[in-house]
Motif scaffolding. Sequence first.
Motif, mmCIF file in Angstrom:
data_model
loop_
_atom_site.group_PDB
_atom_site.id
_atom_site.type_symbol
_atom_site.label_atom_id
_atom_site.label_comp_id
_atom_site.label_asym_id
_atom_site.label_seq_id
_atom_site.Cartn_x
_atom_site.Cartn_y
_atom_site.Cartn_z
ATOM 1 N N THR A 35 0.829 -1.201 0.000
ATOM 2 C CA THR A 35 0.000 0.000 0.000
ATOM 3 C C THR A 35 0.865 1.255 0.000
ATOM 4 O O THR A 35 0.672 2.165 -0.805
ATOM 5 N N ALA A 36 1.826 1.308 0.898
ATOM 6 C CA ALA A 36 2.708 2.478 0.983
ATOM 7 C C ALA A 36 3.517 2.642 -0.297
ATOM 8 O O ALA A 36 3.724 3.762 -0.773
ATOM 9 N N GLU A 49 -4.135 14.005 -2.630
ATOM 10 C CA GLU A 49 -4.575 12.860 -1.828
ATOM 11 C C GLU A 49 -5.789 12.200 -2.483
ATOM 12 O O GLU A 49 -5.896 10.974 -2.527
ATOM 13 N N THR A 53 -6.173 8.328 -3.820
ATOM 14 C CA THR A 53 -7.290 7.493 -3.370
ATOM 15 C C THR A 53 -8.044 6.931 -4.571
ATOM 16 O O THR A 53 -8.364 5.740 -4.611
ATOM 17 N N GLY A 69 -8.519 6.275 4.249
ATOM 18 C CA GLY A 69 -7.847 6.330 5.548
ATOM 19 C C GLY A 69 -6.403 5.884 5.454
ATOM 20 O O GLY A 69 -5.511 6.497 6.067
ATOM 21 N N ASP A 70 -6.155 4.825 4.685
ATOM 22 C CA ASP A 70 -4.780 4.342 4.503
ATOM 23 C C ASP A 70 -3.925 5.382 3.777
ATOM 24 O O ASP A 70 -2.779 5.629 4.155
ATOM 25 N N HIS A 72 -4.366 8.618 3.648
ATOM 26 C CA HIS A 72 -4.133 9.741 4.552
ATOM 27 C C HIS A 72 -3.050 9.408 5.576
ATOM 28 O O HIS A 72 -2.152 10.221 5.830
ATOM 29 N N SER A 73 -3.116 8.227 6.133
ATOM 30 C CA SER A 73 -2.144 7.806 7.147
ATOM 31 C C SER A 73 -0.719 7.765 6.585
ATOM 32 O O SER A 73 0.226 8.269 7.216
ATOM 33 N N VAL A 74 -0.556 7.190 5.404
ATOM 34 C CA VAL A 74 0.775 7.109 4.795
ATOM 35 C C VAL A 74 1.285 8.506 4.453
ATOM 36 O O VAL A 74 2.455 8.826 4.712
ATOM 37 N N GLU A 76 0.535 11.336 5.893
ATOM 38 C CA GLU A 76 0.899 12.015 7.135
ATOM 39 C C GLU A 76 2.227 11.495 7.683
ATOM 40 O O GLU A 76 3.037 12.278 8.193
ATOM 41 N N THR A 77 2.477 10.215 7.564
ATOM 42 C CA THR A 77 3.765 9.656 7.984
ATOM 43 C C THR A 77 4.893 10.239 7.146
ATOM 44 O O THR A 77 5.939 10.630 7.677
#
Length: 86
Positions: A35-36, A49, A53, A69-70, A72-74, A76-77
């Motif tokens: 995913t990342a 973003e 998506t 959600g995934d 967004h999370s990646v 932000e990391t």
Amino acid sequence: MKLKSDFITQEIDGTQFLVAVGGESFNGIVKSNATAAFIVDCLKNDTTEQAITDAMCAEYDAPRDVIAGDVHSVIETLRGIGAIEE
């Protein structure tokens, strides 16, 4: 937004690694899951973003809210380590 030029990717045995070569604020290597890696590949070009998506929804059979959600999370990391150019 896009991946800063101070970060490069390398694939080794089917695993993507994101390597910081600029040494500004983050010195290290990030090992990406599938995913990342998909998200990082999208960030090699200027994108949003929402566009990432959309691309993931076209590629993977998963609920849009989970994918969003995934993503967004990646992102932000990656922002947290200074890998994103806005």
